[in-house]
Design a protein around this motif. Structure first.
Motif: not given
Length: 100
Positions: A87-92, A94-97
């Motif tokens: 599920a997390l890998l399917d998220e867009p 996050d360049p600010l992570f």
């Protein structure tokens, strides 16, 4: 009285504060503190053992139904991490992570 016991909640075992010499210059600076730290501190990567302990601590807070085809509830819960990762890998992206 010399034989008197300190009152409850007193700080009788705390050492007295050392005198402050107002004439000495502080070694603190907002631009150079701490003095021995490199200019660009790069934290060490978190090791596998530490990451495993953290995930295991988090898993203890999850309520996952027991799968009777798996050997135990612990491994049922560990196996459920795969679903979370998918599920997390399917998220867009996050360049600010950033860690901490």
């Amino acid at each position: 009285a010399p034989d008197a016991q300190p009152e409850a909640g007193s700080f009788s075992n705390v050492l007295p504060m050392v005198a402050i010499d107002e004439n000495t210059e502080s070694d603190f600076s907002f631009t150079t503190h701490p003095k021995n730290k490199p200019a660009h501190y790069v934290p060490r990567p978190t090791g596998l053992r530490a990451r495993s302990r953290l995930v295991k601590t988090i898993l203890k807070r999850w309520t996952i139904p027991r799968c009777h085809t798996v050997c135990c509830h612990y491994h049922t819960t560990v196996a459920s991490v795969g679903d979370v990762l998918d599920a997390l890998l399917d998220e867009p992206c996050d360049p600010l992570f950033a860690p901490f």
